[in-house]
Design a protein around this motif. Sequence first.
Motif, mmCIF file in Angstrom:
data_model
loop_
_atom_site.group_PDB
_atom_site.id
_atom_site.type_symbol
_atom_site.label_atom_id
_atom_site.label_comp_id
_atom_site.label_asym_id
_atom_site.label_seq_id
_atom_site.Cartn_x
_atom_site.Cartn_y
_atom_site.Cartn_z
ATOM 1 N N SER A 186 1.212 -1.076 0.238
ATOM 2 C CA SER A 186 0.128 -0.005 0.168
ATOM 3 C C SER A 186 0.700 1.379 0.293
ATOM 4 N N GLU A 187 2.448 1.345 0.015
ATOM 5 C CA GLU A 187 2.864 2.248 0.362
ATOM 6 C C GLU A 187 3.640 2.491 -1.428
ATOM 7 N N THR A 188 3.036 3.333 -2.922
ATOM 8 C CA THR A 188 3.988 3.643 -2.809
ATOM 9 C C THR A 188 5.209 3.763 -3.422
ATOM 10 N N PRO A 189 6.492 2.532 -3.910
ATOM 11 C CA PRO A 189 7.542 3.389 -4.452
ATOM 12 C C PRO A 189 8.155 4.731 -5.003
ATOM 13 N N VAL A 190 9.061 5.068 -4.384
ATOM 14 C CA VAL A 190 8.994 6.571 -4.710
ATOM 15 C C VAL A 190 9.982 6.393 -6.312
ATOM 16 N N GLU A 191 11.122 5.292 -5.242
ATOM 17 C CA GLU A 191 12.668 5.151 -6.487
ATOM 18 C C GLU A 191 12.203 3.208 -6.396
ATOM 19 N N VAL A 192 13.477 3.369 -7.190
ATOM 20 C CA VAL A 192 13.378 1.476 -7.789
ATOM 21 C C VAL A 192 14.879 1.377 -6.794
ATOM 22 N N GLY A 193 14.777 -0.013 -7.304
ATOM 23 C CA GLY A 193 16.180 -0.350 -6.387
ATOM 24 C C GLY A 193 16.637 0.263 -5.142
ATOM 25 N N GLY A 194 16.062 0.375 -4.115
ATOM 26 C CA GLY A 194 16.425 0.935 -3.033
ATOM 27 C C GLY A 194 17.182 2.240 -3.302
ATOM 28 N N LEU A 195 16.710 3.021 -4.010
ATOM 29 C CA LEU A 195 17.621 4.273 -4.289
ATOM 30 C C LEU A 195 17.862 4.844 -3.009
ATOM 31 N N ASP A 196 15.563 5.551 -2.873
ATOM 32 C CA ASP A 196 15.445 6.661 -2.043
ATOM 33 C C ASP A 196 15.478 5.945 -0.377
ATOM 34 N N SER A 197 17.065 4.995 0.647
ATOM 35 C CA SER A 197 16.652 4.452 1.469
ATOM 36 C C SER A 197 18.052 4.807 2.384
ATOM 37 N N VAL A 198 17.569 5.472 3.603
ATOM 38 C CA VAL A 198 18.924 6.218 4.299
ATOM 39 C C VAL A 198 19.926 5.274 5.219
ATOM 40 N N PRO A 199 21.060 4.742 5.203
ATOM 41 C CA PRO A 199 21.913 3.778 6.118
ATOM 42 C C PRO A 199 21.341 4.806 7.566
ATOM 43 N N LEU A 200 21.043 3.021 8.575
ATOM 44 C CA LEU A 200 20.899 3.706 9.750
ATOM 45 C C LEU A 200 21.958 3.959 10.407
ATOM 46 N N GLU A 201 23.069 4.242 9.855
ATOM 47 C CA GLU A 201 24.052 4.342 10.725
ATOM 48 C C GLU A 201 24.294 5.709 10.375
ATOM 49 N N ILE A 202 23.948 6.936 9.720
ATOM 50 C CA ILE A 202 23.579 8.059 9.024
ATOM 51 C C ILE A 202 22.904 8.399 11.072
ATOM 52 N N LEU A 203 21.803 7.703 10.603
ATOM 53 C CA LEU A 203 20.900 8.621 12.196
ATOM 54 C C LEU A 203 21.311 8.052 13.281
ATOM 55 N N GLU A 204 22.496 7.559 14.086
ATOM 56 C CA GLU A 204 22.962 7.023 15.092
ATOM 57 C C GLU A 204 22.855 8.858 16.187
ATOM 58 N N ALA A 205 22.965 9.947 15.267
ATOM 59 C CA ALA A 205 23.232 10.828 16.114
ATOM 60 C C ALA A 205 22.235 11.407 17.052
ATOM 61 N N PHE A 206 20.886 10.757 16.836
ATOM 62 C CA PHE A 206 19.991 10.947 17.569
ATOM 63 C C PHE A 206 19.627 10.139 18.696
ATOM 64 N N ASP A 207 19.059 10.831 19.586
ATOM 65 C CA ASP A 207 18.590 10.201 21.067
ATOM 66 C C ASP A 207 17.564 9.116 20.399
ATOM 67 N N TYR A 208 16.609 9.159 19.255
ATOM 68 C CA TYR A 208 15.151 8.699 18.657
ATOM 69 C C TYR A 208 15.084 9.387 17.637
ATOM 70 N N VAL A 209 14.525 8.508 16.436
ATOM 71 C CA VAL A 209 14.054 8.795 14.845
ATOM 72 C C VAL A 209 12.394 8.003 14.992
ATOM 73 N N ALA A 210 11.809 9.124 14.878
ATOM 74 C CA ALA A 210 10.350 8.986 14.462
ATOM 75 C C ALA A 210 10.177 8.985 13.491
ATOM 76 N N LEU A 211 9.688 7.449 12.689
ATOM 77 C CA LEU A 211 9.166 7.276 11.710
ATOM 78 C C LEU A 211 8.265 7.373 10.807
ATOM 79 N N GLY A 212 7.767 7.759 10.214
ATOM 80 C CA GLY A 212 6.822 7.480 9.023
ATOM 81 C C GLY A 212 7.079 7.123 7.862
ATOM 82 N N HIS A 213 6.743 6.326 6.869
ATOM 83 C CA HIS A 213 6.517 6.259 5.128
ATOM 84 C C HIS A 213 6.297 4.759 5.806
ATOM 85 N N LEU A 214 6.938 3.948 6.402
ATOM 86 C CA LEU A 214 6.647 2.560 6.194
ATOM 87 C C LEU A 214 5.137 2.125 7.388
#
Length: 377
Positions: free
Chosen positions: A183-211
């Motif tokens: 039910s979630e529309t892919p924005v790009e193909v081949g995982g190009l829109d993914s963000v590696p988790l290590e980029i987000l490690e600086a935060f105490d919490y990351v509140a995500l939406g989309h999936l």
Amino acid sequence: MKFLHTADWHIGRKLNGFSLLEEQKNAFKQIMKIAKDEEVDAIIIAGDLYDRSVPSVEAVALFNDMMLEMNLVSKFPVLAISGNHDSATRLDTGSPWLKAQQFHLHTQLEQAFEPVEINNTQFFLLPYFEPFHVREYFDDPSIKDIQSGMKLVVEKMKTIFDENKSHVLVGHFFAAGSLRSESETPVEVGGLDSVPLEILEAFDYVALGHLHDKNAIKKVETIQYSGALLKYSLSEEKQEKGVRIIELDETEFTNHFIPMKPLRDVRKIEASFEELTSPKFYEGMNREDYVAISLTDTAIIPNALNELRKIYPFIISLERANNELKQLSLDKNSEKMAKLKPEALIADYFKEVTDKELSNQQKEWLNEAIIENRKEK
């Protein structure tokens, strides 16, 4: 700091033609009860407030009522961002007035670098963006994808960190290691829109939406999806929907998921027409649920959908359980198949589809049809 994390409300969404406004209103009431019972300091909505960039009048009216209830009536600070289903321009209308009431709705990339401070926490509200937004903001033509863009975004946020406070990122994107639902529309193909988790490690919490699945990221407690407000497709049938309650202080972090019960569930039923219409079968069942019915019958059933809707009013799909055609290996068998007589070819096809042999009666009908066809030629 204690806050409620939710996302992907998709106000105005329909499920195979059925409006979900009533279900969304019911789910919102549950969220408000949870927020009050838990005595949270704020409510976070991580994108996709609406299902479409131009929502219906009814959807806008419902979300307006929700904003009033959350913010003006119940006095909760609200921190929200636009998602890929939202129109950032339309949502931005009136945001200065909303901000004055502690309803922080960020829709532009530059707003992500203006943290909202509540108690001992800095909230960085990062709306959904495309690579060209970051490319223009940083005036860097080398940025071609979300990964490189997010690196710059996070690096700039870190320069604004107050070391004496906790830091929370609110975002709407596909984080590496998570799984999509249909039910979630892919924005790009081949995982190009993914963000590696290590980029987000600086935060105490990351509140995500989309999936839409709360379990999309399993091993990192501090980077999480809340999941969608409701089950928005049959692929989400087994997913538990609810909200996360996050508590941050100097010594402890807690992430507690609280499930919600939908007004109408989404599920699949596989049975014969006779079983489905038998009171013994559906007694005790919530027949008001959204159901995808898979019929095990092979015979033709006249007016099956209308007859079943008398018992199950919210049928979202009706198909034959044996109608999922198996892919024939034509490259290996095409020569062999070309030599088969029509009756043998049809018999093989019937067996391939139904896993059953033609009955004697069916063979007679088939022979009569072949003979009749040859006469016409």
